[in-house]
Design a protein around this motif. Structure first.
Motif: not given
Length: 121
Positions: A71-87
């Motif tokens: 979101d450039n207006a908020k100078n914020t970046v997101y990382l959506q993580m799915s199907s997470l693994k122990p590694e």
């Protein structure tokens, strides 16, 4: 003063999802990225995104599971993580660069303190 602050880490079961956020303040950055480091391992590129064009880049083991957005207006970046693994367990770092995002950690100028992500089996 420039600050990069991550949030959203935690404990999740394998197969679950988690969203990390990273807020940068003090100036706007062209590229922002996520890296991670597991105990005893080198820091690894996770994902990156450019401010204007919106190009995205992913590490090989994250493709199809992780999504980076900003979101450039908020100078914020997101990382959506799915199907997470122990590694995927690691400390996740957000970084910002004045040039386009790259996979090379040495091109990033500012770093956050990191947020722990733990994936249980």
């Amino acid at each position: 003063q420039v600050q990069v602050v991550e949030s959203g880490g935690g404990l999740v079961h394998a197969g679950g999802s988690l969203r990390l956020s990273c807020a940068a303040s003090g100036r706007a950055f062209d590229g922002m990225g996520w890296f991670r480091q597991a105990p005893g391992k080198e820091r690894e590129f996770v994902a990156g995104i450019d401010r204007n064009v919106g190009n995205t880049y992913y590490g090989d083991s994250m493709k199809g599971r992780f999504t980076i957005s900003r979101d450039n207006a908020k100078n914020t970046v997101y990382l959506q993580m799915s199907s997470l693994k122990p590694e995927d367990t690691a400390v996740y770092y957000c970084a910002a660069t004045r040039v386009s995002a790259t996979r090379n950690q040495y091109t990033y100028d500012y770093w956050g303190q990191g947020t722990q992500v733990t994936v249980s089996s």
